[in-house]
Design a protein around this motif. Structure first.
Motif, PDB file in Angstrom:
ATOM      1  N   SER A  58       0.835  -1.205   0.000  1.00  0.00           N
ATOM      2  CA  SER A  58       0.000   0.000   0.000  1.00  0.00           C
ATOM      3  C   SER A  58       0.868   1.254   0.000  1.00  0.00           C
ATOM      4  O   SER A  58       0.563   2.231  -0.700  1.00  0.00           O
ATOM      5  CB  SER A  58      -0.939   0.006   1.213  1.00  0.00           C
ATOM      6  N   SER A  61       2.470   1.613  -3.435  1.00  0.00           N
ATOM      7  CA  SER A  61       1.432   2.046  -4.367  1.00  0.00           C
ATOM      8  C   SER A  61       1.067   3.512  -4.146  1.00  0.00           C
ATOM      9  O   SER A  61       0.902   4.273  -5.109  1.00  0.00           O
ATOM     10  CB  SER A  61       0.199   1.159  -4.200  1.00  0.00           C
ATOM     11  N   LEU A  62       0.937   3.927  -2.895  1.00  0.00           N
ATOM     12  CA  LEU A  62       0.591   5.308  -2.566  1.00  0.00           C
ATOM     13  C   LEU A  62       1.649   6.262  -3.105  1.00  0.00           C
ATOM     14  O   LEU A  62       1.328   7.295  -3.706  1.00  0.00           O
ATOM     15  CB  LEU A  62       0.452   5.459  -1.044  1.00  0.00           C
ATOM     16  N   GLN A  64       3.747   5.684  -5.624  1.00  0.00           N
ATOM     17  CA  GLN A  64       3.837   5.638  -7.083  1.00  0.00           C
ATOM     18  C   GLN A  64       2.566   6.102  -7.783  1.00  0.00           C
ATOM     19  O   GLN A  64       2.629   6.716  -8.845  1.00  0.00           O
ATOM     20  CB  GLN A  64       4.160   4.216  -7.556  1.00  0.00           C
ATOM     21  N   SER A  65       1.405   5.780  -7.211  1.00  0.00           N
ATOM     22  CA  SER A  65       0.144   6.014  -7.921  1.00  0.00           C
ATOM     23  C   SER A  65      -0.874   6.852  -7.173  1.00  0.00           C
ATOM     24  O   SER A  65      -1.935   7.141  -7.705  1.00  0.00           O
ATOM     25  CB  SER A  65      -0.508   4.666  -8.257  1.00  0.00           C
ATOM     26  N   THR A  67      -2.653   5.867  -4.619  1.00  0.00           N
ATOM     27  CA  THR A  67      -3.713   5.051  -4.028  1.00  0.00           C
ATOM     28  C   THR A  67      -3.096   3.928  -3.217  1.00  0.00           C
ATOM     29  O   THR A  67      -2.034   3.416  -3.572  1.00  0.00           O
ATOM     30  CB  THR A  67      -4.649   4.448  -5.096  1.00  0.00           C
ATOM     31  N   GLU A  68      -3.771   3.548  -2.141  1.00  0.00           N
ATOM     32  CA  GLU A  68      -3.300   2.416  -1.342  1.00  0.00           C
ATOM     33  C   GLU A  68      -3.769   1.081  -1.916  1.00  0.00           C
ATOM     34  O   GLU A  68      -3.331   0.031  -1.462  1.00  0.00           O
ATOM     35  CB  GLU A  68      -3.783   2.556   0.104  1.00  0.00           C
ATOM     36  N   ASP A  69      -4.646   1.126  -2.893  1.00  0.00           N
ATOM     37  CA  ASP A  69      -5.155  -0.101  -3.498  1.00  0.00           C
ATOM     38  C   ASP A  69      -4.139  -0.640  -4.503  1.00  0.00           C
ATOM     39  O   ASP A  69      -4.312  -0.526  -5.721  1.00  0.00           O
ATOM     40  CB  ASP A  69      -6.514   0.146  -4.155  1.00  0.00           C
ATOM     41  N   TRP A  70      -3.079  -1.249  -3.992  1.00  0.00           N
ATOM     42  CA  TRP A  70      -1.942  -1.702  -4.789  1.00  0.00           C
ATOM     43  C   TRP A  70      -2.342  -2.698  -5.866  1.00  0.00           C
ATOM     44  O   TRP A  70      -1.715  -2.767  -6.914  1.00  0.00           O
ATOM     45  CB  TRP A  70      -0.872  -2.316  -3.878  1.00  0.00           C
ATOM     46  N   ALA A  73      -3.257  -0.544  -8.839  1.00  0.00           N
ATOM     47  CA  ALA A  73      -2.432   0.641  -9.081  1.00  0.00           C
ATOM     48  C   ALA A  73      -1.459   0.509 -10.244  1.00  0.00           C
ATOM     49  O   ALA A  73      -0.716   1.430 -10.518  1.00  0.00           O
ATOM     50  CB  ALA A  73      -1.656   0.985  -7.808  1.00  0.00           C
TER      51      ALA A  73
END
Length: 195
Positions: A58, A61-62, A64-65, A67-70, A73
């Motif tokens: 998470s 992902s947070l 890089q994108s 969002t914590e929804d890896w 993502a």
């Protein structure tokens, strides 16, 4: 109801039972008791590993994108990992998908899924026949997955080893193999249980 344990089932215990001069059934029942004792600890470890790896993914992902929804993502997962995520998603009920999806999806992923994230990474088919390879060393491990194991570096150092993804994978593979043996009530080969 009387339990029926076949001779074929006990065959895998025969040589060890002869070595110990005890009946194979006695060894089988002892193995069952040991498996039951181990399963509770393994279940706790599995949940802890899953939750820590989820938290690290998470954070990656947070960063890089946003969002914590890896799992959505666009992280560079190999085909096997993407398939396992889709399968877990497909097993969620509509209510689970709409309410706390992240937690339900993470809980639906198997121990093998989390273990596989410590592997090298496999083939990624983008558009047939093009393909590339996922690089879990650089895309996951070095971006933060290594911090899943809080005392990993100190533990490796204490055993005279370097803290690497491969080192963590070997430990998780051992636990995973033990978990599968225990869950399926198979005798554990001595050489693979402890190194």
């Amino acid at each position: 109801m009387r339990a029926c344990i076949t001779d074929e089932r006990l065959e895998s215990y025969d040589s060890e039972a002869r070595r110990r001069s005890c009946p194979a059934l006695e060894l089988y029942l002892w193995d069952h008791d040991m498996a039951s004792a181990c399963m509770g600890d393994i279940a706790i470890l599995e949940v802890a590993l899953r939750n820590h790896m989820d938290r690290r993914l998470s954070l990656i992902s947070l960063e890089q994108s946003g969002t914590e929804d890896w799992y959505m993502a666009g992280l560079n997962f190999d085909d096997r990992t993407q398939y396992q995520i889709r399968e877990a998603w497909n097993h969620l009920t509509p209510q689970q998908r709409n309410s706390h999806t992240h937690g339900h999806l993470v809980a639906s992923l198997t121990f093998g899924f989390w273990r596989n994230l410590l592997e090298d990474g496999g083939t990624v088919h983008t558009k047939w026949p093009d393909q590339s390879r996922a690089d879990y060393e650089n895309d996951l491990w070095r971006k933060g997955l290594d911090k899943t194991f809080y005392n990993g570096r100190q533990y490796a150092r204490a055993t005279g080893e370097r803290w690497t993804r491969r080192y963590a994978l070997d430990i998780v593979k051992t636990v995973h193999a033990l978990r599968n043996r225990v869950a399926h009530h198979e005798p554990q080969p001595k050489a693979t249980l402890l190194k």
